[in-house]
Structures are given as structure tokens and as C-alpha cells.
Enzyme design. Structure first.
Site: not given
Length: 398
Positions: A66, A62-63
Site C-alpha cells: 500500500h 502487505h502494508e
């Protein structure tokens, strides 16, 4: 002081592990280990820890979403850290446009939703009632919850970043957008804290209530930090050098001999630290006291200040209209103690150092900074611990 441990890197991005991560790892392992007991004690606990590790693998992806979206825009990502509340990517600067900010914000939830779809499909083809099917199915649900939770519209969550991008697009003001999204995050944080206390009082479920309180505290703390940094950035861009400069300098006659200069000024009980020489109505430059000490005293009677003057074109200078952000960047990049400020006509208008900047910001933003602290900054040239004006100014200028 950084307490996180580096455990490796992905795509050149350092991966850090906060010690508190082991707390949530144990909690998640306990939760799923108990849930998988119908498949056997040893197998259940093994599956529990595998699920916990895969959960944080999902958070890491998920990170990473980004981070790679930011990298695609030429933005540096300093690290990804796994900690008590999941993970966070340390992205060095803001995107240039609302559209790009939205792309970075939505990338994480997009990864989580994609994982949900893929894992659901895998769980569907696995034997019904098997441990592997249950494990993959639970992991799929967790990724969906991760995506939906992060889309709550308040900083520091991804939904807050999306809200910020939307307000930025509508108003054209990035600072107003951050304040709006941060205020939403503060409201949500305090609501979570209130909910946590309510759960504890009404149901007696201390652990659940405490978890909501901790999440709320984390949200309020980080939303407030976003607001504070944004206020600093806005002030650094709107305030000019003329708002902060001091006039602690003296102008001397450039035609004076070195002896006259030494006798008249250097022997004062409290000599001025900075001198500028002028003649015929023009500034000739800054007097270098250090250079004076290099000249034989026997020559002080005949040589004039012209011999030790450094022209204004050869010393660090800024104009009165330069933003404080640009001044800080120049101070940091060139490792300067102070910079000379010039008027539009090219005359010396003043001097500015880190202490002057800190005093001006304290007055503008009502910061609790004492005169003694400002004096220390002027003498030592380092900002107070925790106030990273160099990094904030660098981010504001981009």
C-alpha cells in the site's frame, strides 16, 4: 499520545510497534508451537515463533505494498504500525482519482497473493512431511487468508477501499463513496460482534467468540472514524468564511489623533480587540495598538492613526467565499490567531479565528462542543485534543 515504539524504517517509512503486538505474537506462537510438536518439543516451539515472526513479516510486506503504491503517486506515508490486528499504513492523503485509489487499495492484497504463490511453490519442492514444508505451507495459507480477508468490502479493510474507489468512479463523489464503504464496514463490524457472541453462547468457545467481537469492534470503530472525518472534510470544503466570520471589530476615523483614539476606545471598560481605520469612504487598514505604545505620548496630540495603520494589503486576508479548509490551512501555515475577511468590494466584512470555525462546524455537524470550549479555542488558538482540524483540512484541500 503515541504509545508505539519505532523499531526502524523501510524505504524511509518509519516502522512502529504497538505494545499489544506482543499479545498476538504470543497467541500465534502458541498456536503453531503446539501444531509443530510432532517434530519435537524444542524444534516445535522454535518453529512456532519463527512462523509468528514470518507472519508479521508478511503483514509488513502487505502494508508496504500500500505504502509504495501511495508513494508512487506522490503521497507521503507517515508510518507503518504493527499492532494487535495486524498492520496499518498511515497514508497522509487521499489519491487524486478513483483509479489511483484502487491501485493503492489493491496493492496490499496483490502482495499477499504473490507471497502465497511463491511460498506454495517453495513448499511443493521441499521434502514432503518435513517441518520446513509444513511451516512454509502454513505461511502460504496465511497469506491467502490475509488477502481474502482484507478484500471483504467494508472500511477499514482493503475491500472497503476498493468499494470506495468503485462508488467514487460511478458517482463522481468521493465523500459519498467513503460514506458508502464506511457504512458497509459498520454493518460488517456489528455482524462480527453478533457472530462472536453467538459463537460463545452456542459453542462455549470463549476465545474464538471474543476474537470475533474484538475484530468487529475494531471495524465499527474505524469505519465510524472514516465517516466522521469525511463529514468534517466535506463541511470544510462546502462552508465558506462568510458562514463563520464574526464582526467583533470597530471602524475608526483614520484622521483621528492618537490621543483621540486612546481616549475614546482604549480607555473603555471592555475595549474592542480589533480596530480598522477608514477615511474618505475607504478602509485604510488595521490599527496596530502595539505600534501606538511605541510612539512617545508627547506625539499623540499631533500624529493621526495613519501613522500606525497597517494597510489591508500587508495583513493576512481572505475573501468571504474562501472555504473553511483554506482558512484553516492559512491559519496553520502562517501561525495566525485570526484573519481579516474582505468583501468582494475590498471592504472589511469580518474576522475569523479557530473558535469561529469550531463553532460553525459544531452547529453544522451537531458536534458536542461547549461554549466554554469554543471560548478556550478563541483565546488559546488550539483545537480540542483529538480534533485534528489542521491535518483534516490539509488532506481535504489536496
Amino acid at each position: 499520545m503515541q504509545t508505539s515504539w519505532r523499531i526502524g524504517s523501510l524505504f524511509g517509512i518509519p516502522l512502529l510497534l504497538d505494545p499489544l503486538w506482543f499479545v498476538i505474537l504470543a497467541v500465534v506462537t502458541l498456536n503453531f508451537g503446539l501444531a509443530y510438536q510432532p517434530w519435537g518439543v524444542a524444534l516445535g516451539w522454535s518453529a512456532g515463533i519463527v512462523t509468528a515472526l514470518l507472519l508479521f513479516g508478511s503483514v509488513l510486506l502487505h502494508e508496504l505494498g500500500h505504502s509504495l503504491a501511495a508513494r508512487a503517486q506522490g503521497i507521503n506515508v507517515k508510518s507503518i504500525t504493527l499492532f494487535l490486528f495486524g498492520g496499518i499504513a498511515a497514508i497522509e492523503e487521499e489519491s487524486k482519482t478513483p483509479g489511483q485509489a484502487f491501485q493503492v487499495a489493491i496493492a496490499g492484497p496483490t502482495v499477499s497473493v504473490t507471497l502465497f504463490v511463491l511460498l506454495t511453490a517453495i513448499a511443493y519442492i521441499l521434502p514432503t512431511g518435513s517441518l520446513s514444508s509444513a511451516l512454509i505451507g502454513d505461511l502460504a495459507k496465511i497469506n491467502l487468508v490475509l488477502a481474502l480477508f482484507n478484500l471483504i468490502p467494508g472500511l477499514p479493510l482493503d475491500g472497503g477501499q476498493v468499494l470506495k474507489a468503485a462508488v467514487w468512479k460511478v458517482t463522481g463523489n468521493r465523500f459519498q463513496a467513503v460514506r458508502t464503504a464506511a457504512s458497509a464496514g459498520q454493518i460488517l463490524g456489528w455482524s462480527a460482534i453478533a457472530l462472536g457472541f453467538a459463537i460463545d453462547l452456542l459453542t462455549g468457545e470463549l476465545v474464538s467468540g471474543l476474537w470475533f467481537v474484538l475484530l468487529g469492534w475494531f471495524g465499527v470503530r474505524n469505519a465510524t472514524a472514516y465517516k466522521n472525518v469525511t463529514s468534517l472534510q466535506e463541511a470544510l470544503l462546502t462552508l465558506k468564511v462568510s458562514d463563520a466570520m464574526n464582526k467583533d471589530f470597530r471602524v475608526v476615523d483614520a484622521d483621528s489623533t492618537l490621543r483621540q483614539f486612546a481616549d475614546l476606545f482604549l480607555l473603555e471598560s471592555k475595549p474592542t480587540q480589533v480596530y480598522f481605520a477608514a477615511s474618505d469612504g475607504r478602509y485604510r487598514g488595521m490599527v496596530s495598538v502595539d505600534d501606538l505604545r511605541l510612539i512617545e505620548r508627547s506625539q499623540w496630540e499631533t500624529q493621526t492613526l495613519h501613522s500606525i495603520v497597517r494597510p489591508l494589503t500587508e495583513i493576512p486576508t481572505v475573501t468571504e467565499t474562501t472555504s473553511l479548509a483554506d482558512v484553516i490551512n492559512q491559519l496553520e501555515n502562517q501561525h495566525l490567531q485570526q484573519i481579516t475577511v474582505l468583501s468582494p468590494a475590498g471592504a472589511v466584512a469580518g474576522l475569523v479565528d479557530k473558535g469561529d470555525i469550531l463553532r460553525t462546524l459544531a452547529q453544522k455537524l451537531k458536534l458536542r462542543i461547549t461554549d466554554a470550549e469554543i471560548k478556550r479555542v478563541k483565546e488559546e488558538g488550539t483545537y480540542p485534543p483529538g480534533l485534528q482540524l489542521g491535518a483534516i483540512a490539509k488532506a481535504a484541500s489536496k
